[in-house]
Design an enzyme around this catalytic site. Structure first.
Site, short mmCIF file in Angstrom:
data_model
loop_
_atom_site.label_atom_id
_atom_site.label_comp_id
_atom_site.label_asym_id
_atom_site.label_seq_id
_atom_site.Cartn_x
_atom_site.Cartn_y
_atom_site.Cartn_z
N ASP A 56 0.84 -1.19 0.00
CA ASP A 56 0.00 0.00 0.00
C ASP A 56 0.88 1.25 0.00
O ASP A 56 1.87 1.30 0.73
CB ASP A 56 -0.85 -0.02 1.28
CG ASP A 56 -2.18 0.67 1.10
OD1 ASP A 56 -2.53 1.02 -0.04
OD2 ASP A 56 -2.86 0.86 2.11
N ASP A 57 0.54 2.22 -0.81
CA ASP A 57 1.25 3.49 -0.84
C ASP A 57 2.75 3.31 -1.05
O ASP A 57 3.56 4.01 -0.46
CB ASP A 57 0.99 4.28 0.45
CG ASP A 57 -0.48 4.61 0.64
OD1 ASP A 57 -1.16 4.82 -0.38
OD2 ASP A 57 -0.92 4.65 1.78
N CYS B 45 -6.53 3.33 -2.80
CA CYS B 45 -6.37 2.13 -1.99
C CYS B 45 -7.55 1.16 -2.04
O CYS B 45 -7.44 0.06 -2.55
CB CYS B 45 -6.08 2.55 -0.55
SG CYS B 45 -5.97 1.16 0.59
#
Length: 174
Positions: free
Chosen positions: A48-49, A82
């Site tokens: 994520d990210d 996300c």
């Protein structure tokens, strides 16, 4: 489930399973002696990210996972956000079809995904006899007891569940 419903989910199922096999860097091997299908092991690591630049400072990860598995030179997503992206991966469907169009409610996060959770890759893999496990973040907002009248429990399709509970999902230390 009616035959119309089955055919509606067949294409996303095939796409999702194909994607899982591509990610695993393997295909199905047929054991001709016994005419049985040998199922591959599938491991999916979803981050994520994370930026491509962050991989530069992880040479050990690149060596142990990237060199032994599959890496990609091009990256595409229908929704670079996300929760819509995760829900799309799990369901094989676009945000307007899986119900998750944002990271938080009312059209996003874990609560928006509840109606679609029974038609997802982990459910299909588990139905095919795979042991499935989820470790880490699921979707934003997961764990709010007000969203789950049946209680906070593993989501459909996961044999083992270690989902981070919001709002502590991003508390990495302590």
């Amino acid at each position: 489930m009616t035959s119309a419903e089955e055919s509606r989910y067949r294409k996303p199922l095939l796409i999702a399973m194909g994607l899982a096999l591509i990610i695993a860097g393997t295909g199905v091997v047929v054991a001709s002696r016994f005419n049985q299908t040998v199922r591959p092991n599938i491991i999916v690591i979803m981050t994520d990210d994370q930026t491509l630049e962050s991989m530069r400072v992880m040479p050990r990860l690149n060596k142990l996972i990237g060199a032994e598995g599959t890496t990609f030179d091009s990256y595409y997503t229908t929704t670079p956000n996300c929760c819509p992206s995760r829900a799309g991966y799990y369901s094989g469907r676009y945000p307007h079809n899986n119900g998750v169009q944002d990271n938080i409610g009312p059209k996003g996060g874990a609560k928006a995904f509840i109606p679609a959770e029974r038609q997802t890759l982990p459910v299909w893999l588990q139905d095919a006899g795979y042991y499935t496990a989820h470790v880490g973040k699921y979707l934003n907002g997961w764990g709010d007891p007000n969203d789950y009248p049946d209680g906070i429990k593993p989501r459909p399709g996961w044999t083992r569940w270690f989902g981070l509970i919001d709002p502590s999902t991003y508390d990495y230390f302590g």
